[in-house]
Structure formats: C-alpha cells, structure tokens
Design a protein around this motif. Structure first.
Motif, PDB file in Angstrom:
ATOM      1  N   PHE A 260    -110.563  48.841 -22.638  1.00  0.00           N
ATOM      2  CA  PHE A 260    -110.360  48.040 -23.842  1.00  0.00           C
ATOM      3  C   PHE A 260    -110.075  46.587 -23.486  1.00  0.00           C
ATOM      4  N   GLU A 261    -110.291  45.719 -24.491  1.00  0.00           N
ATOM      5  CA  GLU A 261    -110.027  44.298 -24.290  1.00  0.00           C
ATOM      6  C   GLU A 261    -108.536  44.074 -24.014  1.00  0.00           C
ATOM      7  N   MET A 262    -107.703  44.760 -24.754  1.00  0.00           N
ATOM      8  CA  MET A 262    -106.254  44.643 -24.566  1.00  0.00           C
ATOM      9  C   MET A 262    -105.769  45.855 -23.776  1.00  0.00           C
ATOM     10  N   PRO A 263    -105.305  45.644 -22.548  1.00  0.00           N
ATOM     11  CA  PRO A 263    -104.851  46.784 -21.753  1.00  0.00           C
ATOM     12  C   PRO A 263    -103.705  47.518 -22.455  1.00  0.00           C
ATOM     13  N   ASN A 264    -103.770  48.828 -22.424  1.00  0.00           N
ATOM     14  CA  ASN A 264    -102.722  49.643 -23.041  1.00  0.00           C
ATOM     15  C   ASN A 264    -102.263  50.712 -22.063  1.00  0.00           C
ATOM     16  N   HIS A 265    -101.312  50.349 -21.215  1.00  0.00           N
ATOM     17  CA  HIS A 265    -100.810  51.292 -20.212  1.00  0.00           C
ATOM     18  C   HIS A 265     -99.377  51.679 -20.549  1.00  0.00           C
ATOM     19  N   TYR A 266     -98.874  52.674 -19.826  1.00  0.00           N
ATOM     20  CA  TYR A 266     -97.440  52.987 -19.917  1.00  0.00           C
ATOM     21  C   TYR A 266     -96.708  52.007 -19.023  1.00  0.00           C
ATOM     22  N   LEU A 267     -95.990  51.090 -19.645  1.00  0.00           N
ATOM     23  CA  LEU A 267     -95.409  49.972 -18.888  1.00  0.00           C
ATOM     24  C   LEU A 267     -94.264  50.410 -17.986  1.00  0.00           C
ATOM     25  N   LYS A 268     -93.608  51.515 -18.342  1.00  0.00           N
ATOM     26  CA  LYS A 268     -92.464  51.953 -17.525  1.00  0.00           C
ATOM     27  C   LYS A 268     -92.892  52.809 -16.339  1.00  0.00           C
ATOM     28  N   LEU A 269     -94.158  53.205 -16.349  1.00  0.00           N
ATOM     29  CA  LEU A 269     -94.676  53.993 -15.224  1.00  0.00           C
ATOM     30  C   LEU A 269     -95.353  53.062 -14.225  1.00  0.00           C
ATOM     31  N   THR A 270     -95.485  53.541 -12.991  1.00  0.00           N
ATOM     32  CA  THR A 270     -96.198  52.757 -11.986  1.00  0.00           C
ATOM     33  C   THR A 270     -97.707  52.888 -12.236  1.00  0.00           C
ATOM     34  N   ALA A 271     -98.462  52.056 -11.510  1.00  0.00           N
ATOM     35  CA  ALA A 271     -99.927  52.113 -11.636  1.00  0.00           C
ATOM     36  C   ALA A 271    -100.430  53.505 -11.263  1.00  0.00           C
ATOM     37  N   LEU A 272     -99.900  54.027 -10.164  1.00  0.00           N
ATOM     38  CA  LEU A 272    -100.324  55.348  -9.699  1.00  0.00           C
ATOM     39  C   LEU A 272     -99.976  56.428 -10.729  1.00  0.00           C
ATOM     40  N   GLU A 273     -98.766  56.357 -11.280  1.00  0.00           N
ATOM     41  CA  GLU A 273     -98.355  57.344 -12.295  1.00  0.00           C
ATOM     42  C   GLU A 273     -99.233  57.262 -13.540  1.00  0.00           C
ATOM     43  N   ASN A 274     -99.581  56.030 -13.928  1.00  0.00           N
ATOM     44  CA  ASN A 274    -100.487  55.867 -15.070  1.00  0.00           C
ATOM     45  C   ASN A 274    -101.807  56.586 -14.802  1.00  0.00           C
ATOM     46  N   LEU A 275    -102.384  56.338 -13.627  1.00  0.00           N
ATOM     47  CA  LEU A 275    -103.675  56.963 -13.306  1.00  0.00           C
ATOM     48  C   LEU A 275    -103.546  58.475 -13.223  1.00  0.00           C
ATOM     49  N   GLN A 276    -102.445  58.944 -12.634  1.00  0.00           N
ATOM     50  CA  GLN A 276    -102.259  60.397 -12.528  1.00  0.00           C
ATOM     51  C   GLN A 276    -102.160  61.029 -13.913  1.00  0.00           C
ATOM     52  N   HIS A 277    -101.486  60.336 -14.819  1.00  0.00           N
ATOM     53  CA  HIS A 277    -101.373  60.848 -16.183  1.00  0.00           C
ATOM     54  C   HIS A 277    -102.755  60.915 -16.849  1.00  0.00           C
ATOM     55  N   PHE A 278    -103.472  59.805 -16.830  1.00  0.00           N
ATOM     56  CA  PHE A 278    -104.755  59.782 -17.542  1.00  0.00           C
ATOM     57  C   PHE A 278    -105.765  60.727 -16.899  1.00  0.00           C
ATOM     58  N   ARG A 279    -105.660  60.873 -15.592  1.00  0.00           N
ATOM     59  CA  ARG A 279    -106.542  61.780 -14.877  1.00  0.00           C
ATOM     60  C   ARG A 279    -106.331  63.227 -15.341  1.00  0.00           C
ATOM     61  N   SER A 280    -105.078  63.556 -15.632  1.00  0.00           N
ATOM     62  CA  SER A 280    -104.757  64.941 -16.008  1.00  0.00           C
ATOM     63  C   SER A 280    -105.327  65.314 -17.376  1.00  0.00           C
ATOM     64  N   LEU A 281    -105.761  64.305 -18.152  1.00  0.00           N
ATOM     65  CA  LEU A 281    -106.295  64.593 -19.490  1.00  0.00           C
ATOM     66  C   LEU A 281    -107.735  65.114 -19.436  1.00  0.00           C
ATOM     67  N   TYR A 282    -108.385  64.949 -18.275  1.00  0.00           N
ATOM     68  CA  TYR A 282    -109.790  65.356 -18.163  1.00  0.00           C
ATOM     69  C   TYR A 282    -109.912  66.752 -17.592  1.00  0.00           C
ATOM     70  N   SER A 283    -110.886  67.488 -18.118  1.00  0.00           N
ATOM     71  CA  SER A 283    -111.048  68.864 -17.634  1.00  0.00           C
ATOM     72  C   SER A 283    -111.927  68.921 -16.385  1.00  0.00           C
ATOM     73  N   GLY A 284    -112.807  67.940 -16.220  1.00  0.00           N
ATOM     74  CA  GLY A 284    -113.708  67.950 -15.067  1.00  0.00           C
ATOM     75  C   GLY A 284    -113.070  67.340 -13.831  1.00  0.00           C
ATOM     76  N   PRO A 285    -113.860  67.231 -12.743  1.00  0.00           N
ATOM     77  CA  PRO A 285    -113.341  66.633 -11.518  1.00  0.00           C
ATOM     78  C   PRO A 285    -113.073  65.135 -11.693  1.00  0.00           C
ATOM     79  N   THR A 286    -112.079  64.639 -10.990  1.00  0.00           N
ATOM     80  CA  THR A 286    -111.764  63.209 -11.058  1.00  0.00           C
ATOM     81  C   THR A 286    -111.669  62.638  -9.646  1.00  0.00           C
ATOM     82  N   LEU A 287    -111.705  61.324  -9.576  1.00  0.00           N
ATOM     83  CA  LEU A 287    -111.580  60.639  -8.291  1.00  0.00           C
ATOM     84  C   LEU A 287    -110.103  60.595  -7.881  1.00  0.00           C
TER      85      LEU A 287
END
Ligand code: ADP
Ligand code: MG
Length: 287
Positions: free
Chosen positions: A82-109
């Motif tokens: 998105f044009e305006m980033p919308n992350h969890y500000l209290k989480l680290t970058a890695l934690e953000n990615l781990q969270h969003f990654r867990s929402l997908y059912s297929g394989p992730t990087l």
C-alpha cells in the motif's frame, strides 16, 4: 492475467465519479505501470483491483475470475504494497513478517532472506515504530512478496526512498518479473515508469489517455534527429542537429565529426516520458 473493461468508480457519498471508464489488459509476467499526478486515481484503481474497494462499475478479470467473485483465497495469489505502510509498530520487522507470513496457507519465503533483499537485515530486530518512512516502505515491499505471489501490486514503491534503496527495490521488481511475477505498479515518478515498466498507462483525472511501451512512446513523440555538442577552435561550446535519416551520407555531419576541435556529446533526440506526459495530457507529473 488482468483484463479491465469500462471500470468506473464513485466513492460512497462522493458527489462525483473518480474513475470514468478505464480499459487495460496486463499480460502474465508483465510489469504494467500506472503513471499520473497526485489525485489521478492510481491508488483508487489499485484498491479496486485488489478487492478492497467494492461496488465498482464495469468488469475486472484477474486470473480468470471477476474480482467481485473472488473469495479470501484471492489474497493467497496477490501481493500488495500500500501507499501508506500499515505495520504493527510495537513489533519488530522480523515479527511483523512472521505474523503476516502465518496468514498464508501456501509456502512462504524465509523472513530473514526477504529482509536482507530489501536492505533491512540489520534492522530485523528493531521495532517498526522506530523505522523511517523509507524503511517502512521497504518492509511493505518485503511483506508483499513473502508468499511468492503470482500478481504483485505496488503503490508508489520508491516514494521517499534514497537512490540506493530505490535502485534496490527496482532491481527486486525486475528480478520478480524474470521469475514470472505479474506486476502492477503505480507511480508519479517517470523514472520508475521508464526503467521498470514494459508498458505504461497515462492516467489523469480518472481517465487513461495512452497505453504503450516507454520506448515506443519515446520514439513516437521524439524527433528523429541527432544533436552534436562540440567545442570550436575558439573554445566555445556549439551544437548542431542532423536528421537521423540519411545520417551516414550526410556530408555536414561527417565533416563536423572530423573537424570539431573537441566533441562533447552526441545524443539522439528521443524525448522523455515526462515531456510526453505533458504533451499528451496537458498536465505535469510533478506534484
Ligand atoms: P492517486 O493515487 O493517483 O494520487 P487517488 O486514487 O488516491 O489518486 O485519488 C483519486 C481521487 O479520489 C482524488 O480526487 C481523491 O481526492 C479521491 N479520493 C481518494 N480517496 C478517497 C476517499 N476515501 N473518499 C473520497 N474520495 C477519495
Ligand atoms: Mg496514490
């Protein structure tokens, strides 16, 4: 991959229509750019294509199905920045990615590998609340590719990035295309459009005026001429233009090459996307 026919859109409660009947197609593995000034309707179009804004007019087929008919599994195939980033500000970058990654059912990087790819390896354990705007945008891009999407939507992906990080993101997009990803990118930066896009659409005030490859547009709107800048024997900088056609047999041109005190530059006169945009739409790209 994407076919849009007569797309119209009016924001709920708005007096006027924002998109007035857009038509375009995007091939699989193509980088398609939406180029236009602020307020033209780029983000609106992206948000409709990804199913966020509903009740559009016309039809949009993505991966063989109408967008309004796709269910939540649509997002397994799409990456969105998105044009305006919308992350969890209290989480680290890695934690953000781990969270969003867990929402997908297929394989992730691997999140660490993706962070490294966008130049955030050293900041993986930093809280996103402490990130600069550019870092948030890069994390946005990282998030959008974590599940290896077939179609990637990037809204102003290099906005606010320094030249090195902008280059890095552009290279990443080109690399994704080489692996077959289809990319829809919106930008008001003609350099981004020129460097990245196989084809660009010019959009102003909710209308598309031109769709073509940047190189084709530059040839069509540019002059078939060559400009030679040189220094004469009095050490003055001069220039002369010659038609491209018949250049090899142009005695004046050959003569100049042989007699100029010093040649400075030689450029063919195809124009820039910026100039073409102004010529076609009557509007400036800069905001
Ligand atoms: P761009 O991304 O090209 O800068 P946008 O798609 O954000 O343009 O906006 C296109 C038009 O729609 C603008 O006139 C803007 O003011 C209007 N607009 C954007 N978001 C909304 C909204 N949530 N409600 C009403 N109008 C909006
Ligand atoms: Mg926008």
């Amino acid at each position: 991959m994407i076919t849009v026919k007569n797309l119209t859109y009016t924001y709920p409660g708005a007096a006027a229509e924002t998109l007035h009947g857009l038509n375009f197609e995007i091939d699989a593995g193509e980088i398609f750019g939406f180029l236009g000034p602020s307020g033209a309707g780029k983000s609106t179009t992206q948000n409709i294509l990804i199913g966020l804004l509903k009740n559009y007019g016309g039809s949009i087929q993505v991966m063989g199905r109408e967008v309004s008919a796709w269910g939540p599994d649509y997002y397994e195939h799409l990456g969105v920045s998105f044009e305006m980033p919308n992350h969890y500000l209290k989480l680290t970058a890695l934690e953000n990615l781990q969270h969003f990654r867990s929402l997908y059912s297929g394989p992730t990087l691997q999140p660490q590998a993706v962070l490294e790819r966008v130049g955030l390896k050293a900041d993986a354990d930093k809280k996103v609340g402490e990130f600069s705007k550019g870092m948030k945008i890069r994390l946005n891009v990282a998030r959008s590719i974590i599940h290896n999407p077939q179609v990637l939507f990037l809204d102003e992906p290099t906005n606010g990035l320094d030249p090195v990080n902008a280059r890095n993101i552009k290279d990443l997009v080109l690399e994704l295309r080489s692996r077959g990803t289809t990319v829809f990118v919106t930008t008001h930066d003609m350099m981004v459009a020129d460097e990245l896009c196989d084809r660009v659409a010019f959009i102003t005030a909710g209308n598309i005026s031109v769709i073509d490859a940047p190189a084709t547009l530059k040839k069509r709107y540019g002059r078939r001429a060559l400009r030679v800048e040189y220094m004469n024997s009095a050490q003055d900088i001069q220039y002369q233009e010659f038609p491209l056609d018949g250049l090899g047999g142009n005695a004046d041109f050959i003569n100049l090459l042989n007699t100029a005190h010093r040649l400075e530059t030689i450029h063919s006169q195809e124009t820039t996307l910026d100039n073409i945009f102004i010529e076609v739409t009557g509007e400036e790209l800069t905001v």
